[in-house]
Write a protein that holds these residues in place. Sequence first.
Motif, short mmCIF file in Angstrom:
data_model
loop_
_atom_site.label_atom_id
_atom_site.label_comp_id
_atom_site.label_asym_id
_atom_site.label_seq_id
_atom_site.Cartn_x
_atom_site.Cartn_y
_atom_site.Cartn_z
N ALA A 99 0.68 16.98 -12.53
CA ALA A 99 -0.09 18.16 -12.11
C ALA A 99 0.74 19.16 -11.33
O ALA A 99 0.68 20.36 -11.59
CB ALA A 99 -1.28 17.71 -11.27
N GLY A 100 1.53 18.69 -10.39
CA GLY A 100 2.25 19.60 -9.51
C GLY A 100 3.29 20.46 -10.20
O GLY A 100 3.38 21.66 -9.97
N ILE A 101 4.09 19.86 -11.07
CA ILE A 101 5.13 20.62 -11.76
C ILE A 101 4.52 21.68 -12.67
O ILE A 101 4.94 22.85 -12.61
CB ILE A 101 6.11 19.68 -12.49
CG1 ILE A 101 6.89 18.86 -11.47
CG2 ILE A 101 7.06 20.48 -13.39
CD1 ILE A 101 7.76 17.78 -12.06
N PRO A 102 3.53 21.35 -13.53
CA PRO A 102 2.93 22.40 -14.35
C PRO A 102 2.28 23.52 -13.53
O PRO A 102 2.38 24.70 -13.89
CB PRO A 102 1.89 21.66 -15.19
CG PRO A 102 2.40 20.26 -15.26
CD PRO A 102 3.05 20.02 -13.93
N THR B 233 10.42 8.53 -13.80
CA THR B 233 11.37 8.94 -12.77
C THR B 233 10.69 9.15 -11.42
O THR B 233 11.12 8.60 -10.41
CB THR B 233 12.08 10.25 -13.18
OG1 THR B 233 12.73 10.03 -14.43
CG2 THR B 233 13.09 10.68 -12.15
N LEU B 234 9.61 9.94 -11.41
CA LEU B 234 8.98 10.30 -10.15
C LEU B 234 8.06 9.21 -9.58
O LEU B 234 7.87 9.15 -8.37
CB LEU B 234 8.20 11.61 -10.31
CG LEU B 234 9.08 12.83 -10.60
CD1 LEU B 234 8.22 14.08 -10.79
CD2 LEU B 234 10.09 13.06 -9.50
N ALA C 123 1.70 6.80 -6.74
CA ALA C 123 0.61 7.66 -7.19
C ALA C 123 0.93 9.13 -6.92
O ALA C 123 0.68 10.00 -7.76
CB ALA C 123 -0.70 7.27 -6.51
N VAL C 124 1.52 9.40 -5.77
CA VAL C 124 1.90 10.78 -5.45
C VAL C 124 2.99 11.25 -6.41
O VAL C 124 2.94 12.37 -6.92
CB VAL C 124 2.37 10.90 -3.98
CG1 VAL C 124 3.04 12.24 -3.72
CG2 VAL C 124 1.19 10.69 -3.04
N LYS D 280 0.83 -1.21 0.00
CA LYS D 280 0.00 0.00 0.00
C LYS D 280 0.86 1.25 0.00
O LYS D 280 0.58 2.22 -0.71
CB LYS D 280 -0.91 0.03 1.23
CG LYS D 280 -2.08 -0.90 1.17
CD LYS D 280 -2.91 -0.72 2.44
CE LYS D 280 -3.97 -1.77 2.58
NZ LYS D 280 -4.69 -1.63 3.86
N ALA D 281 1.92 1.25 0.81
CA ALA D 281 2.81 2.41 0.89
C ALA D 281 3.48 2.67 -0.45
O ALA D 281 3.59 3.82 -0.88
CB ALA D 281 3.85 2.19 1.98
#
Length: 109
Positions: A20-23, A85-86, A12-13, A5-6
């Motif tokens: 989404a976060g970088i843009p 990568t992420l 997913a994060v 799960k972790a």
Amino acid sequence: MDTLKAVAVGAAVGVGVALAGIPVGIWALGFTGNGIAAGSVAAKMMSAAAIANNGGVAAGSTVSVLQSVGAAGFSLGSKIGLMTTLGPLGAAVGAKLFKGSTTPGDNRK
């Protein structure tokens, strides 16, 4: 939380940050679809780059790449590269952060 799960949550994060976060972060700096926002960090970066290059911004520079991403978003190749990568990086971080912790629904052995 069990390790699987972790890892899934971390992956997913990581993918969410890539897509989404970088843009959103680039947009927040002032690199928008309508150009560089006046008074923003992007405007200051562009000004510094133009001064350093005798009035122009060099093709392929940080400012030009960020403006391209702000205007058009990431290319498919960039998205794939960021996710590959992420995603695993997030999975590794998730596994490390939640190692040994449990939630009420976990089955203890």
